[in-house]
Design a protein around this motif. Structure first.
Motif, PDB file in Angstrom:
ATOM      1  N   LEU A  89      15.235  -3.624 -57.377  1.00 46.60           N
ATOM      2  CA  LEU A  89      14.569  -3.701 -56.338  1.00 46.60           C
ATOM      3  C   LEU A  89      13.134  -4.298 -56.427  1.00 46.60           C
ATOM      4  O   LEU A  89      12.439  -4.039 -55.511  1.00 46.60           O
ATOM      5  N   LYS A  95      11.663  -5.793 -53.277  1.00 52.98           N
ATOM      6  CA  LYS A  95      11.768  -5.193 -52.236  1.00 52.98           C
ATOM      7  C   LYS A  95      10.725  -3.988 -51.985  1.00 52.98           C
ATOM      8  O   LYS A  95      10.947  -2.810 -51.464  1.00 52.98           O
ATOM      9  N   PRO A 143      17.270  -4.038 -46.745  1.00 46.76           N
ATOM     10  CA  PRO A 143      16.003  -3.504 -47.995  1.00 46.76           C
ATOM     11  C   PRO A 143      14.658  -4.376 -47.446  1.00 46.76           C
ATOM     12  O   PRO A 143      13.537  -3.616 -47.567  1.00 46.76           O
ATOM     13  N   SER A 152      20.606   1.280 -42.330  1.00 40.23           N
ATOM     14  CA  SER A 152      20.650   0.825 -43.932  1.00 40.23           C
ATOM     15  C   SER A 152      21.889   2.003 -44.439  1.00 40.23           C
ATOM     16  O   SER A 152      22.466   1.233 -45.571  1.00 40.23           O
ATOM     17  N   ASP A 206      20.642  -8.796 -48.767  1.00 44.69           N
ATOM     18  CA  ASP A 206      19.256  -7.741 -48.920  1.00 44.69           C
ATOM     19  C   ASP A 206      18.504  -7.684 -47.492  1.00 44.69           C
ATOM     20  O   ASP A 206      17.318  -7.203 -47.451  1.00 44.69           O
ATOM     21  N   PRO A 254      15.090   2.181 -49.705  1.00 45.55           N
ATOM     22  CA  PRO A 254      16.064   1.457 -50.401  1.00 45.55           C
ATOM     23  C   PRO A 254      16.563   2.155 -51.788  1.00 45.55           C
ATOM     24  O   PRO A 254      17.351   2.589 -52.214  1.00 45.55           O
TER      25      PRO A 254
END
Length: 488
Positions: A252, A255, A452, A438, A449, A360
């Motif tokens: 991640l 993000k 996120p 989400s 994506d 996320p």
């Protein structure tokens, strides 16, 4: 745990277990070096010596219970219910010994919490902060660096400057991310020395503080001071600047709710400029964003200004610095907890957004239910304890001096409470909807994506507005002269 049963890395839980394996079985000189027994690509130690010593202590206890938990090589990826209970217990013990006592003693030391009931309520709200609960006990990490930093703040609030300096040195030697808080500690103590006079008592205090810092670092680093290569290798592990923006062990890395990751949606900065240029750019922006606060704190050192500066500077680091992880927002959130009694509405709002910004990561950890329950519990506690919706005037939000400086625009502040409450409700609704989406909706194939990144960008926008807000409060602060302790 994230990564449980999933080779080759197994997740953060395995990282903590592996550090125990390495520190117990290998000599100190090999802890930070890549060897046949210590593959640095497999959760190599990348925190300061105090983390390594703590891992060794936990490993010593683990060895007494079950040697298989930390057996060299053969224990990699080890998972069992007794071991999970042991690891969770070590986190809880760290909470009980360091973090929780600091929170409780801090709340009882506040003038605003004049009764035991008020102090207890304040401590309860801080301890219910969902971000730290979810990361420490769900994602799995130890709260010691934040706990030591809180002890530093507590000691400084009693004018025990040497103990405060020592406590913060311990925090910095446990996790290098405590650099987020280093400038407020430095500027506040330097400002106190200036006030006392650098030709008299101020010089004596400055010398004592400098000596305390040197001694603390020397003690922590002594086993690694056998040669310069040892020291340089540890530093390379702590600050891997050659790996570019947001180097993480997690997928991640693009993000995170900071400015560079949000901009990467439009411009892939790390594909345009070199890591060295990235470092210079991020350093320049971070330095400029926190400079006004640091100057103000040095010129007008006050405990109140110090606490607000911890928030502002840490937020600047999070938004603009070189390497950021989702969890780094905790370094901003804990100082916000320290001022929840002063600005309960804005502090509650920020703490909710900070937890949402890690959504996320929390979803990957399988912590959706825990996330929802802790968020609702924290919001309910703050509403019940502080009546936050009744404290939205310019004066309650510490914006009265700023509003008076606007002169002709003061009338706009009459509707300010209603506007702020509406924005808060809109923000909470947006976070709630995006959290549900989400968790329950599959993103479009073309935009895997989408959710996120939406969480990242929305959180980043919130944080930018909070940064402006905290800087306004600090720079227009009229209470410094009243709240500043007499320094003689």
């Amino acid at each position: 745990f994230l990564g449980a049963g999933k080779p080759p890395m197994y997740g953060d839980y395995e990282a903590q277990r592996h550090w125990q394996e390495v520190t117990y079985n290998l000599p100190i000189r090999q802890w930070y070096f890549n060897t046949s027994d210590n593959n640095l690509l497999y959760w190599g130690l990348d925190y300061p010596p105090l983390t390594a010593y703590h891992s060794f202590l936990c490993a010593y206890i683990a060895k007494l219970i079950n040697p298989d938990w930390i057996a060299l090589h053969t224990s990699q990826g080890y998972e069992s219910q007794p071991h999970k209970l042991f690891m969770r217990t070590t986190v809880f013990v760290a909470d009980l010994l360091v973090y929780i006592p600091a929170v409780i003693l801090y709340c009882f030391s506040l003038k605003e919490t004049s009764t035991k009931k008020k102090a207890s309520i304040c401590a309860l709200c801080i301890l219910l902060y969902p971000g730290l609960i979810l990361i420490d006990h769900g994602h799995f990490q130890y709260p010691l660096s934040l706990g030591f930093a809180l002890w530093g703040v507590l000691y400084l609030s009693y004018d025990w400057d040497l103990l405060g300096s020592a406590a913060f040195c311990l925090a910095l030697n446990y996790k290098q991310m405590e650099l987020y808080h280093s400038l407020p500690f430095f500027c506040y103590l330097l400002g106190k020395c200036f006030k006392k006079g650098l030709k008299g008592k101020g010089l004596v205090l400055l010398t004592k503080i400098a000596g305390t810092v040197v001694v603390c670092f020397a003690v922590c680093w002594l086993p690694f001071c056998t040669d310069m290569e040892q020291i340089m290798q540890v530093l390379r592990r702590l600050f891997p600047i050659d790996r570019g923006f947001n180097y993480l062990f997690f997928p991640l890395q693009d993000k995170v709710a900071n400015i560079w990751c949000s901009l990467s949606v439009l411009i892939k900065i790390k594909n345009i400029v070199s890591p060295q240029t990235q470092l210079k750019l991020s350093f320049a922006v971070t330095f400029l964003s926190l400079l006004p606060t640091c100057i103000k704190l040095t010129v007008q050192p006050s405990l109140r200004g110090f606490k607000f500066a911890l928030v502002s500077c840490a937020l600047s680091f999070f938004l603009f610095s070189f390497q950021v992880h989702e969890k780094s927002i905790l370094l901003v959130s804990v100082p916000v907890c320290l001022i929840i009694n002063e600005i309960p509405f804005m502090a509650t709002w920020f703490l909710l957004v900070s937890t949402f910004s890690m959504l996320p990561l929390l979803l990957k950890d399988g912590l959706l239910l825990a996330y929802a329950v802790t968020m609702l519990a924290f919001l309910s506690a703050c509403v019940a304890s502080f009546s936050i919706f009744e404290k939205t005037s310019a004066e309650d939000l510490q914006l009265k001096p700023f509003s008076l400086s606007l002169k002709g625009y003061v009338s706009w502040f009459k509707s300010f409470p209603k506007i702020v409450r509406s924005l808060f409700l809109l923000s909470v609704t947006l976070m709630g909807v995006l959290s549900l989406v989400s968790a329950a909706v599959h993103p479009p194939q073309r935009l895997p994506d989408l959710f996120p990144l939406s969480v990242s960008i929305i959180s980043c926008l919130h944080f930018l507005l909070f940064l402006v807000y905290f800087n306004v409060v600090i720079l227009w602060d009229s209470k410094n002269s009243r709240s500043q302790k007499k320094i003689s």
